[in-house]
Design a protein around this motif. Structure first.
Motif, PDB file in Angstrom:
ATOM      1  N   GLY A  82       0.797  -1.207   0.000  1.00 38.24           N
ATOM      2  CA  GLY A  82       0.000   0.000   0.000  1.00 38.24           C
ATOM      3  C   GLY A  82       0.831   1.258   0.000  1.00 38.24           C
ATOM      4  N   HIS A  83       2.139   1.142  -0.254  1.00 37.51           N
ATOM      5  CA  HIS A  83       3.006   2.319  -0.269  1.00 37.51           C
ATOM      6  C   HIS A  83       2.678   3.209  -1.462  1.00 37.51           C
ATOM      7  N   LEU A  84       3.123   4.453  -1.410  1.00 32.58           N
ATOM      8  CA  LEU A  84       2.794   5.420  -2.447  1.00 32.58           C
ATOM      9  C   LEU A  84       3.239   4.948  -3.828  1.00 32.58           C
ATOM     10  N   HIS A  85       4.458   4.382  -3.912  1.00 40.08           N
ATOM     11  CA  HIS A  85       4.918   3.946  -5.231  1.00 40.08           C
ATOM     12  C   HIS A  85       4.061   2.800  -5.767  1.00 40.08           C
ATOM     13  N   HIS A  86       3.526   1.974  -4.878  1.00 38.88           N
ATOM     14  CA  HIS A  86       2.632   0.914  -5.328  1.00 38.88           C
ATOM     15  C   HIS A  86       1.294   1.496  -5.789  1.00 38.88           C
ATOM     16  N   ARG A  87       0.843   2.541  -5.115  1.00 42.23           N
ATOM     17  CA  ARG A  87      -0.396   3.195  -5.541  1.00 42.23           C
ATOM     18  C   ARG A  87      -0.236   3.803  -6.927  1.00 42.23           C
ATOM     19  N   LEU A  88       0.926   4.393  -7.200  1.00 43.65           N
ATOM     20  CA  LEU A  88       1.166   4.964  -8.525  1.00 43.65           C
ATOM     21  C   LEU A  88       1.126   3.875  -9.591  1.00 43.65           C
ATOM     22  N   LEU A  89       1.636   2.696  -9.261  1.00 45.71           N
ATOM     23  CA  LEU A  89       1.552   1.572 -10.193  1.00 45.71           C
ATOM     24  C   LEU A  89       0.102   1.168 -10.416  1.00 45.71           C
ATOM     25  N   GLN A  90      -0.679   1.152  -9.342  1.00 42.14           N
ATOM     26  CA  GLN A  90      -2.058   0.689  -9.432  1.00 42.14           C
ATOM     27  C   GLN A  90      -2.943   1.624 -10.246  1.00 42.14           C
ATOM     28  N   ILE A  91      -2.613   2.918 -10.290  1.00 44.57           N
ATOM     29  CA  ILE A  91      -3.459   3.832 -11.059  1.00 44.57           C
ATOM     30  C   ILE A  91      -3.037   3.911 -12.518  1.00 44.57           C
ATOM     31  N   GLY A  92      -2.034   3.119 -12.914  1.00 42.16           N
ATOM     32  CA  GLY A  92      -1.722   3.021 -14.329  1.00 42.16           C
ATOM     33  C   GLY A  92      -0.337   3.408 -14.770  1.00 42.16           C
ATOM     34  N   HIS A  93       0.492   3.941 -13.888  1.00 40.35           N
ATOM     35  CA  HIS A  93       1.843   4.310 -14.285  1.00 40.35           C
ATOM     36  C   HIS A  93       2.711   3.059 -14.427  1.00 40.35           C
ATOM     37  N   SER A  94       3.626   3.097 -15.381  1.00 36.79           N
ATOM     38  CA  SER A  94       4.563   1.988 -15.541  1.00 36.79           C
ATOM     39  C   SER A  94       5.595   2.027 -14.422  1.00 36.79           C
TER      40      SER A  94
ATOM     41  N   VAL B 189       8.923   5.507 -10.910  1.00 34.96           N
ATOM     42  CA  VAL B 189      10.210   5.883 -10.325  1.00 34.96           C
ATOM     43  C   VAL B 189      10.588   7.306 -10.733  1.00 34.96           C
ATOM     44  N   LEU B 190      10.388   7.636 -12.004  1.00 37.61           N
ATOM     45  CA  LEU B 190      10.728   8.973 -12.477  1.00 37.61           C
ATOM     46  C   LEU B 190       9.845  10.049 -11.844  1.00 37.61           C
ATOM     47  N   ILE B 191       8.584   9.721 -11.573  1.00 39.53           N
ATOM     48  CA  ILE B 191       7.703  10.665 -10.890  1.00 39.53           C
ATOM     49  C   ILE B 191       8.231  10.945  -9.485  1.00 39.53           C
ATOM     50  N   MET B 192       8.644   9.891  -8.810  1.00 41.12           N
ATOM     51  CA  MET B 192       9.191  10.063  -7.463  1.00 41.12           C
ATOM     52  C   MET B 192      10.493  10.863  -7.507  1.00 41.12           C
ATOM     53  N   TYR B 193      11.318  10.612  -8.523  1.00 42.96           N
ATOM     54  CA  TYR B 193      12.542  11.405  -8.701  1.00 42.96           C
ATOM     55  C   TYR B 193      12.194  12.876  -8.882  1.00 42.96           C
ATOM     56  N   ALA B 194      11.239  13.132  -9.784  1.00 42.47           N
ATOM     57  CA  ALA B 194      10.883  14.509 -10.118  1.00 42.47           C
ATOM     58  C   ALA B 194      10.349  15.249  -8.894  1.00 42.47           C
ATOM     59  N   TRP B 195       9.522  14.580  -8.124  1.00 42.55           N
ATOM     60  CA  TRP B 195       8.964  15.210  -6.929  1.00 42.55           C
ATOM     61  C   TRP B 195      10.081  15.578  -5.956  1.00 42.55           C
ATOM     62  N   THR B 196      10.980  14.630  -5.715  1.00 38.77           N
ATOM     63  CA  THR B 196      12.069  14.872  -4.772  1.00 38.77           C
ATOM     64  C   THR B 196      12.982  15.994  -5.263  1.00 38.77           C
ATOM     65  N   PHE B 197      13.311  15.967  -6.557  1.00 42.77           N
ATOM     66  CA  PHE B 197      14.200  16.994  -7.111  1.00 42.77           C
ATOM     67  C   PHE B 197      13.535  18.364  -7.051  1.00 42.77           C
ATOM     68  N   LEU B 198      12.264  18.435  -7.435  1.00 39.86           N
ATOM     69  CA  LEU B 198      11.543  19.707  -7.412  1.00 39.86           C
ATOM     70  C   LEU B 198      11.522  20.296  -6.012  1.00 39.86           C
ATOM     71  N   PHE B 199      11.209  19.467  -5.060  1.00 36.99           N
ATOM     72  CA  PHE B 199      11.096  19.934  -3.682  1.00 36.99           C
ATOM     73  C   PHE B 199      12.458  20.356  -3.134  1.00 36.99           C
ATOM     74  N   ALA B 200      13.470  19.481  -3.280  1.00 36.40           N
ATOM     75  CA  ALA B 200      14.793  19.765  -2.727  1.00 36.40           C
ATOM     76  C   ALA B 200      15.420  20.988  -3.388  1.00 36.40           C
ATOM     77  N   ALA B 201      15.325  21.059  -4.712  1.00 38.31           N
ATOM     78  CA  ALA B 201      15.919  22.181  -5.433  1.00 38.31           C
ATOM     79  C   ALA B 201      15.240  23.501  -5.055  1.00 38.31           C
ATOM     80  N   THR B 202      13.919  23.452  -4.892  1.00 38.63           N
ATOM     81  CA  THR B 202      13.194  24.664  -4.518  1.00 38.63           C
ATOM     82  C   THR B 202      13.593  25.139  -3.129  1.00 38.63           C
ATOM     83  N   VAL B 203      13.681  24.205  -2.187  1.00 37.66           N
ATOM     84  CA  VAL B 203      14.040  24.573  -0.816  1.00 37.66           C
ATOM     85  C   VAL B 203      15.443  25.175  -0.763  1.00 37.66           C
ATOM     86  N   VAL B 204      16.402  24.527  -1.446  1.00 38.02           N
ATOM     87  CA  VAL B 204      17.772  25.039  -1.454  1.00 38.02           C
ATOM     88  C   VAL B 204      17.829  26.384  -2.164  1.00 38.02           C
TER      89      VAL B 204
END
Length: 407
Positions: A298-310, A315-330
């Motif tokens: 039931g983890h978030l990455h599994h939910r993303l798989l269940q709604i149709g993402h490959s 994985v790339l969505i999770m990368y993008a979220w982390t990069f967007l957030f970290a880069a913005t904060v810095v």
């Protein structure tokens, strides 16, 4: 340092893979599993070798070597402290990946590794406050809070280690953000006192980049608890070492408060997603009358798989979220903005994350009512690792590596 750590990790992974297969550190395909290829674990052994190589090079460099020998951090023995603490956590993960281990025993190994850091005086010395002050920690509080930070970081990384390349990529982005902030703050203060943090994050970046080519979907090897707990340990240590080297009085006079408190905020920023996932998992499992240590899908990455993402897109969505957030904060911290901006960035990032799945929800491709997407029906792609059914989540299965707190 990063290149050496990356090269050693990359070159040793094939040897570790052969070793893992020979000793049987690769789960057999079971009837309820969805992956079709036996994928070995223990990739963390190669990462540990990369860490040792990076630390060796760092200790031999004139400037950074002197900083690593600074008595204010690790009693001048930061390299030995990291090597020993990393060794304990790798041994714990190795035994778990090979034979399996009770969650409480793994927790004991994590506390022991954190305790070694404390024994070498690698601890949080103070905690910055939003009002510009600090809270100095006595020896007891230093020990307790440092161990808590290390253990939480280790388990947060272990929780997010559910898809090929996910943990290594997210931790690499987190280390990049910490490294960038370290360099920016050092330039603002005109003092080279953050080299310990820069060295640790550079080595961590190299370890992750050296491992990713072997681990990105379809993975040839998993890092297992051996690697996930190790990179979580280093990520926590990079934060802990900041408070032992930065001159807070100078920092408070020269720059706004946001960058000063960033040593505390940045790890939370890049780890909000796995930390939130950890909390939701505990709530989810206990609400179904299950142990909070019981694995599920039931983890978030599994939910993303269940709604149709490959697999790769998730994985790339999770990368993008982390990069967007970290880069913005810095970026905001370097630009000198009010501290109130931070919670607004948190809210914005969460909205962006939710919007990523909105088109699929509108089309009816995800959710229980539609019976789930194609990705959900077929489960994780080959190479994702062993799974375990969970009645609390339809079609649920465990992540490849059972997190340290989930058994």
């Amino acid at each position: 340092m990063a290149l050496v750590a990356a090269a050693v990790t990359y070159l040793l992974v094939p040897l570790v893979r052969v070793f893992a297969l020979r000793i049987g550190a690769a789960p057999e395909i079971r009837e309820r599993d969805v992956h079709t290829v036996r994928t070995p674990r223990l990739g963390g052994l190669a990462m540990y070798a990369g860490m040792l190589a990076g630390l060796f090079v760092a200790s031999r460099l004139e400037h950074i070597g002197a900083k690593l020998a600074d008595p204010r951090v690790g009693d001048g023995q930061t390299v030995i402290a990291l090597a020993l603490a990393g060794g304990v956590i790798v041994l714990t993960g190795f035994l778990d990946d090979w034979w399996g281990m009770d969650a409480l025993i793994k927790l004991g190994g994590q506390i022991a590794a954190a305790g070694l850091l404390v024994a070498f005086n690698v601890t949080l010395l103070w905690i910055p406050l939003p009002n510009g002050g600090t809270v100095s920690l006595d020896s007891t509080l230093r020990t307790i809070i440092t161990i808590l930070v290390v253990v939480v970081s280790i388990n947060a990384v272990n929780f997010v280690d559910g898809l090929d390349g996910l943990a290594a990529g997210i931790v690499c982005i987190a280390a990049l953000a910490t490294f960038a902030w370290t360099i920016a703050l050092t330039e603002n203060l005109e003092q080279g006192r953050l080299s310990v943090t820069a060295a640790i994050t550079a080595i961590l970046i190299g370890m992750c980049l050296g491992f990713l080519p072997h681990n990105f979907h379809p993975a040839k090897i998993f890092m297992g608890d051996t690697g996930a707990m190790l990179i979580g340990l280093l990520l926590a240590t990079s934060v802990v070492t900041v408070t032992g080297t930065v001159n807070y009085d100078i920092a408070h006079r020269e720059i706004n408060r946001f960058p000063v408190v960033l040593p505390i905020l940045l790890p939370l920023a890049v780890m909000v997603l796995p930390l939130a996932d950890l909390i939701m998992a505990v709530v989810r499992r206990t609400s179904y009358g299950k142990s909070p240590f019981a694995p599920d899908r039931g983890h978030l990455h599994h939910r993303l798989l269940q709604i149709g993402h490959s697999h790769r897109r998730t994985v790339l969505i999770m990368y993008a979220w982390t990069f967007l957030f970290a880069a913005t904060v810095v970026g905001l911290s370097v630009g000198g903005v009010p501290l109130i901006v931070f919670p607004l960035v948190v809210l914005f990032a969460l909205v962006v994350l939710m919007m990523m799945g909105l088109p699929l929800w509108r089309s009816g491709r995800g959710g229980r009512g539609s019976g789930g997407s194609h990705s959900a029906r077929r489960g994780p792609a080959p190479g994702s690792g062993p799974t375990t059914e969970d009645p609390s989540v339809p079609g649920a299965a465990a992540s490849p590596h059972a997190p340290a707190t989930t058994g």
